[in-house]
Scaffold this active site. Structure first.
Site, short mmCIF file in Angstrom:
data_model
loop_
_atom_site.label_atom_id
_atom_site.label_comp_id
_atom_site.label_asym_id
_atom_site.label_seq_id
_atom_site.Cartn_x
_atom_site.Cartn_y
_atom_site.Cartn_z
N TYR A 130 39.78 35.45 49.47
CA TYR A 130 38.44 35.57 50.06
C TYR A 130 38.32 36.62 50.81
CZ TYR A 130 33.75 33.24 52.43
OH TYR A 130 32.83 33.25 52.94
N LYS A 175 35.05 39.53 50.12
CA LYS A 175 34.17 40.11 51.52
C LYS A 175 34.21 41.25 52.27
CE LYS A 175 31.91 36.51 50.18
NZ LYS A 175 30.94 36.46 50.12
#
Ligand code: AKB
Length: 321
Positions: free
Chosen positions: A146, A150
């Site tokens: 994740y 990002k």
């Protein structure tokens, strides 16, 4: 607040943030001007008053079809796989978060959109980042899929601004606390679960250690922060896809203490699991002075006022169930 006739698409509109962003956008710009982009989660009762489109952001032609059909000029790209869900399925996280974001940016570039919001997260930071008062510009070496996606999203957003003049904006959201739609698949989710369990059972077993301080924000501040950045004069923005924003930082033990002021018998226990390592790689507090000076960011809720408001609203909702 602009009153111009925007045509808006929100991807991930039934997620935790999307489901509260949409009503505010509908209030500002009119329900018919906000396309509710959903994937698997159906819209709640109060979210079904505008056009609804099923959108898989990994399919560029679907994103493009909706943009063209509705004459979209602004996208809030909220669809994402969060940290814990991303560790369970890193391939899906890459596909949705990186390829999905790339598709949204490409469609925006090709169709001359006016503005795009691409959120980042405190997950962009990693163990080498200073954990106290984390600076705006610092080491970005996350260890979760994740987090990696990002950082990619931030860099892509900045690239599209510099290279193509596409007005992309984004903040590094901390953990978001809300009572309407539960979060899903995040490391900071404990800070929402604790309220549900405190009201329903008077006790909660936390999956993080008692001293795991993390940056958090109450949903009204999250919506304000998102819209304030999107309304800001672009000439004042020294950053684009990666603004640090801060509101409240607290540990599970500190949150439990404040909940106990309202529910004196509340008991918390701790059983840290695999999510602890993720929390340990994220900052405790954030320096958001750039956001404050560039576009006037300022949160309204502190730990005490957030807790009081959460308990009041959640009690009402749970008593209706
Ligand atoms: C998560 O915990 O994964 C998210 C985030 C901090 O981006 N809430």
């Amino acid at each position: 607040m602009p009153t111009d006739g925007r045509r808006i698409l929100v991807t991930g509109a039934t997620g935790q943030i999307g489901s509260e962003l949409v009503p505010e956008l509908q209030r500002r710009y009119g329900g018919e001007n906000v396309v509710i982009g959903i994937h698997s989660r159906p819209p709640r009762g109060d979210l079904d008053s505008g056009p609804i489109e099923k959108i898989d952001v990994t399919k560029k032609d679907k994103v493009e079809g909706v943009v063209k059909e509705y004459g979209i000029d602004t996208i809030y790209h909220m669809a994402a796989i969060l940290s814990v869900a991303g560790e369970a399925n890193p391939w899906l996280a890459w596909d949705v978060n990186v390829n999905g974001t790339y598709n949204v940016l490409e469609v925006a570039r090709e169709n001359g959109l006016d503005r795009v919001f691409v959120p980042s997260s405190i997950a962009a930071f990693g163990p080498e980042t200073p954990r106290e008062s984390t600076p705006q510009d610092t080491v970005l070496k996350p260890r979760t899929m994740y987090g990696l996606t990002k950082v990619s999203g931030e860099l892509l957003s900045n690239y599209y601004f510099e290279k193509f003049g596409l007005d992309v904006r984004g903040v590094r959201y901390p953990g978001i606390i809300s009572y309407k739609t539960p979060p899903g698949g995040g490391t900071t989710d404990y800070a929402v679960e604790i309220f549900h369990e405190a009201i329903k059972k008077g006790k909660y077993t936390c999956f993080l250690r008692e001293d795991s301080t993390l940056p958090m924000m109450y949903m009204p501040d999250c919506i304000k922060c998102t819209l304030d950045l999107m309304d800001a004069d672009v000439s004042r923005l020294r950053h684009h896809g990666d603004y640090n924003v801060a509101a409240i930082s607290f540990s599970p033990a500190e949150l439990a203490e404040v909940i106990k002021r309202h529910i004196p018998d509340f008991v918390i226990s701790y059983e840290p699991d695999h999510r602890q390592a993720i929390a340990d790689s994220w900052p405790k507090t954030i320096d958001d002075s750039s956001a404050r000076s560039d576009w006037g960011w300022e949160p309204e809720f502190d730990l005490a006022s957030m807790t009081e408001d959460m308990l009041k609203n959640l009690r009402e909702i749970l008593s209706e169930d």
